[in-house]
Each structure stands twice: as C-alpha cells, then as structure tokens.
Design a protein around this motif. Structure first.
Motif, mmCIF file in Angstrom:
data_model
loop_
_atom_site.group_PDB
_atom_site.id
_atom_site.type_symbol
_atom_site.label_atom_id
_atom_site.label_comp_id
_atom_site.label_asym_id
_atom_site.label_seq_id
_atom_site.Cartn_x
_atom_site.Cartn_y
_atom_site.Cartn_z
ATOM 1 N N LEU A 43 0.865 -1.179 0.000
ATOM 2 C CA LEU A 43 0.000 0.000 0.000
ATOM 3 C C LEU A 43 0.901 1.228 0.000
ATOM 4 N N ILE A 44 0.509 2.273 -0.712
ATOM 5 C CA ILE A 44 1.322 3.485 -0.765
ATOM 6 C C ILE A 44 0.445 4.709 -0.511
ATOM 7 N N GLY A 45 1.062 5.761 0.009
ATOM 8 C CA GLY A 45 0.362 7.023 0.203
ATOM 9 C C GLY A 45 0.052 7.676 -1.133
ATOM 10 N N LYS A 46 -0.985 8.497 -1.156
ATOM 11 C CA LYS A 46 -1.422 9.088 -2.439
ATOM 12 C C LYS A 46 -0.355 9.991 -3.051
ATOM 13 N N ASP A 47 0.423 10.686 -2.205
ATOM 14 C CA ASP A 47 1.460 11.562 -2.744
ATOM 15 C C ASP A 47 2.684 10.773 -3.209
ATOM 16 N N VAL A 48 2.900 9.586 -2.641
ATOM 17 C CA VAL A 48 3.934 8.693 -3.164
ATOM 18 C C VAL A 48 3.536 8.238 -4.561
ATOM 19 N N ALA A 49 2.256 7.924 -4.738
ATOM 20 C CA ALA A 49 1.759 7.510 -6.052
ATOM 21 C C ALA A 49 1.956 8.613 -7.085
ATOM 22 N N VAL A 50 1.714 9.848 -6.690
ATOM 23 C CA VAL A 50 1.899 10.984 -7.606
ATOM 24 C C VAL A 50 3.378 11.162 -7.939
ATOM 25 N N ALA A 51 4.232 11.082 -6.903
ATOM 26 C CA ALA A 51 5.673 11.293 -7.112
ATOM 27 C C ALA A 51 6.278 10.234 -8.028
ATOM 28 N N LEU A 52 5.812 8.982 -7.899
ATOM 29 C CA LEU A 52 6.352 7.883 -8.702
ATOM 30 C C LEU A 52 5.578 7.668 -10.003
ATOM 31 N N ASP A 53 4.423 8.356 -10.116
ATOM 32 C CA ASP A 53 3.554 8.216 -11.292
ATOM 33 C C ASP A 53 3.108 6.761 -11.464
ATOM 34 N N VAL A 54 2.544 6.203 -10.390
ATOM 35 C CA VAL A 54 2.051 4.823 -10.428
ATOM 36 C C VAL A 54 0.600 4.793 -9.955
ATOM 37 N N TRP A 55 -0.086 3.694 -10.297
ATOM 38 C CA TRP A 55 -1.470 3.480 -9.871
ATOM 39 C C TRP A 55 -1.618 2.020 -9.473
ATOM 40 N N VAL A 56 -2.816 1.651 -9.054
ATOM 41 C CA VAL A 56 -3.071 0.275 -8.614
ATOM 42 C C VAL A 56 -2.712 -0.708 -9.726
ATOM 43 N N GLY A 57 -1.913 -1.719 -9.358
ATOM 44 C CA GLY A 57 -1.478 -2.721 -10.326
ATOM 45 C C GLY A 57 -0.116 -2.440 -10.924
ATOM 46 N N ASP A 58 0.335 -1.188 -10.865
ATOM 47 C CA ASP A 58 1.652 -0.833 -11.416
ATOM 48 C C ASP A 58 2.761 -1.339 -10.492
ATOM 49 N N SER A 59 3.937 -1.461 -11.035
ATOM 50 C CA SER A 59 5.091 -1.907 -10.254
ATOM 51 C C SER A 59 6.114 -0.785 -10.119
ATOM 52 N N PHE A 60 6.917 -0.859 -9.087
ATOM 53 C CA PHE A 60 8.066 0.034 -8.905
ATOM 54 C C PHE A 60 9.084 -0.700 -8.028
#
Length: 403
Positions: free
Chosen positions: A145-162
């Motif tokens: 699970l990731i914070g919403k601003d982490v998702a924005v910073a990494l440009d990822v969404w549900v199902g994406d990998s990093f």
C-alpha cells in the motif's frame, strides 16, 4: 437592586453629555471586541492542537515498545503483561524503516511499515483510508500500500510496479550492493496528512523482515488503547513489568515538543490579545474620572443626606463593573457564535501540505471561557478602583461652598 447600583446605572445611561455617552459606548465596544478576539484566538489554538492530535491518533499507535540494545526477537514474551491491563485493546509487532522507491526516472525517499494485514485492520485501520485498490491484496507476495502523494511522485497506480531499495545492502567483492525489490501497488491510501501521504509504504511483516535482513526480529510492538488519552497511565503500569533494555513511549511522548510549543504559543497569544481588554479598561478609567468630576455636586449632596464614602465608592465601582459585565457578556456571545459557525461549517480552509490538516477546527472549553470571562471582569474591576476611590474622597463642604 441596591441603591448604589441603581444610581450607577442612571449615571451610566445619562444622555446629558454626548461626549460621556460616546466614551461609554467606546469602552463597551472595546471590551466586547477584546473578549471576543481572545475567545476566538484561544479556540484557534485549541482547535489546531485538537486537529493535530486527532490526525496523529489516526496514523500512529498509542503506545510503542522498543528495545535499546540488540535485536528485538523475544517480543512475544512481553504479550503476557498486556493481558493484565484492561485499557489495552490490541497489539502487534511491526517493522519501520527508511528506503528509496523508484520508477523510471522518479526517485522518492519513503518509510516502509511492515505489519500483519489482518491484525492491522483492528489497530491502525489503514483499510478505512483506502481510496483505490483492494486492501486484501496486500496479503499476496510483493504487494504494497502506498500514500497518495507517493503515487503521484512515482507516477504509479493500482497494479503498477516500482522498485524499493534498502539502505541495508551487502558487501561483495565488487563493493557495496544495495538490496532492491520489485513490488506492485495493491492500494493507495489517503491519511489527510502530507507528512504521511508523501512517504508511506506498507507491506507484510514477513516480507519486510526479509527485505531488511532482520530474520525474525522486529522494530517494536505497537499497542492500541481503548482511550488514547490514558496512555500515560498505561505506560506507568507497563513500566512495573517492562524495564531495560526495553523502552516505552506513548504517542504524547513521541510528539511532546510539538504539543509543548503549541501550549506555549497559546499562552503567549492569550497574553497578547488580553492587551486589547487592558486598553479598553483605560477608557473605563477615563470615563469614571470624567463622570466623577461632572457629578461632584451630586456626590456632595448624597454625602450631605447620609451617604458615606463606601457608598460613593461602590456607586462608581459598579459603573465600571456594569460596562465590564455588559462588554464581557456580549463579547463572549459573539466569540462563541463565531467559534460555533467556524467549526461547524469548516469556514477556514488550510493547506494540508503545510499544516497537516485540511481545515482549521475551532475548539473551546469551559476552562477557556471561564478564564477569559474572569480575566476581563478582573481587569475592569481593577481599572475602576482608583477613579471610584478619588470620587469617594470629595468633601461636601468644599464642593457646595460656592453653590
């Protein structure tokens, strides 16, 4: 109603002198504005502190137990002590460590939290803050699970990998190699606090142990209480059984410097805004001195027909107190009205990236209202003493000699 109060009221409402009537209104308005400003300021400080506490309690355990020396592997041996304390609702071991997250050219410093997903539902209830994804997917391998601003910073969404990179790597003949793990986004959470939303990553406890090479060790034990404000009491109970090399910290201990700073700021603001009431009390003093000079003949006549100095003193004291009481009551009503509407309808919006909360709550207490009310009346009483005393010292013979 005593006679001196009736006379004080009559003098106060006298319209013969427009200048004195204007001074009466100015004194009343000054105290009203001072009291309402003081109440609103205290409500802002109390509300901001309350809002921060609520956000902290939503995202932090109520009590945390750490081990100072060595690896914390024997954490299960402490569980027996928890069952004897009725205030404890639940508990679980956890891992908390820093790492780097990357996706393409985007790199972000993050805090990784490793917990049991099922247990965490009862303690931190992160599943209730999910805005996308499925919390139960966290049980699968390499899901986070990731914070919403982490998702924005990494440009990822549900199902994406990093990728996440551990600071605890290993030495090889080729040099130091960091440990890197590929993970998939199971869900995105919104805590409403930028500090958490911009750094938060959660994974399973066993995966975090392997990723940070901790084997069966943990960072600590987090405890949830039925009433978080009894944390200090529970801490003292736990310290009877748990001592060195373990250390117990409550959520108040972990944020002690923040709360102390806010409390000191609240006291400073109270003293500064109270100056408005103090300045308004100078108008009361000026008004009473002027009225005493205007009413010298009336004072002399009252003394001639039997009124003593204490009667005159009470008459002028009550003039000042009536202004103070009226101004304080109206100021309190205005202040409480502003507090009610401001808090109910969230009139003051804040930037959560700066203040950690999205609106400014306004909170007051009986203690704050009583402190403001009594302080205002005390200031008005003190400012009325000297003018009333000088008015009571007039000698009737000297005043009426040329009448």
């Amino acid at each position: 109603m005593p006679l001196y109060v009736r006379i004080a009221l009559k003098y106060l409402l006298s319209l013969r002198s427009k200048a004195l009537s204007f001074m009466t209104v100015i004194s009343f308005v000054g105290i009203t504005v001072g009291v309402s400003a003081l109440l609103i300021t205290l409500a802002v400080m109390s509300g901001f502190q309350w809002g921060l506490k609520e956000k902290i309690l939503e995202t932090s355990p109520h009590i945390v137990i750490f081990k100072i020396t060595g690896k914390f592997t024997e954490y299960s041996s402490l569980y027996d002590y928890f069952s004897d304390i009725k205030d404890i609702q639940d508990y679980q071991p956890f891992i908390y460590s820093q790492a780097l997250a990357s996706k393409g050219g985007n790199v972000k410093s993050v805090n990784i939290r490793g917990v049991d997903p099922d247990k965490d539902k009862k303690i931190m209830k992160v599943n209730t803050k999910l805005i996308a994804g499925n919390y139960d997917d966290l049980k699968k391998e390499s899901r986070v699970l990731i914070g919403k601003d982490v998702a924005v910073a990494l440009d990822v969404w549900v199902g994406d990998s990093f990728k996440i990179m551990s600071p605890f790597g290993r030495k090889t003949p080729l040099g130091y190699l960091p440990k890197i793990k590929k993970v998939y986004v199971a869900g995105i959470v919104d805590f409403g606090m930028y500090e958490y939303d911009s750094t938060y990553i959660q994974m399973r406890l066993d995966e975090a142990q392997r990723f940070f090479d901790m084997k069966n060790a943990v960072t600590g034990i987090q405890i949830k209480l039925k009433d978080p404000y009894r944390a200090d009491i529970v801490k003292k109970k736990l310290e009877r059984y748990i001592s060195y090399p373990y250390i117990i910290r409550t959520w108040m201990d972990l944020n002690k410097s923040l709360f102390q700073a806010l409390q000191l700021e609240k006291l400073a603001m109270f003293l500064v805004i109270a100056l408005i009431v103090l300045v308004a009390s100078f108008n009361v003093s000026s008004l009473l001195i002027t009225k005493a000079r205007e009413k010298r003949k009336d004072i002399a006549i009252l003394k001639t027909i039997g009124a003593d100095s204490s009667f005159i003193l009470k008459t002028f004291l009550w003039q000042g107190m009536l202004i103070g009481i009226a101004g304080t009551v109206f100021g309190t009503l205005i202040g409480l009205s502003v507090i009610y509407f401001g808090d109910t309808y969230h009139l003051v919006k804040l930037n959560p990236e700066v203040y950690m909360i999205d609106y400014l709550p306004l909170k007051t207490s009986i203690f704050d209202v009583a402190a403001v009310f009594s302080s205002s009346l005390l200031i008005c009483f003190i400012s009325s003493i000297l003018p009333a005393y000088f008015a009571s010292r007039d000698v009737p013979a000297e005043v009426l000699r040329y009448e």
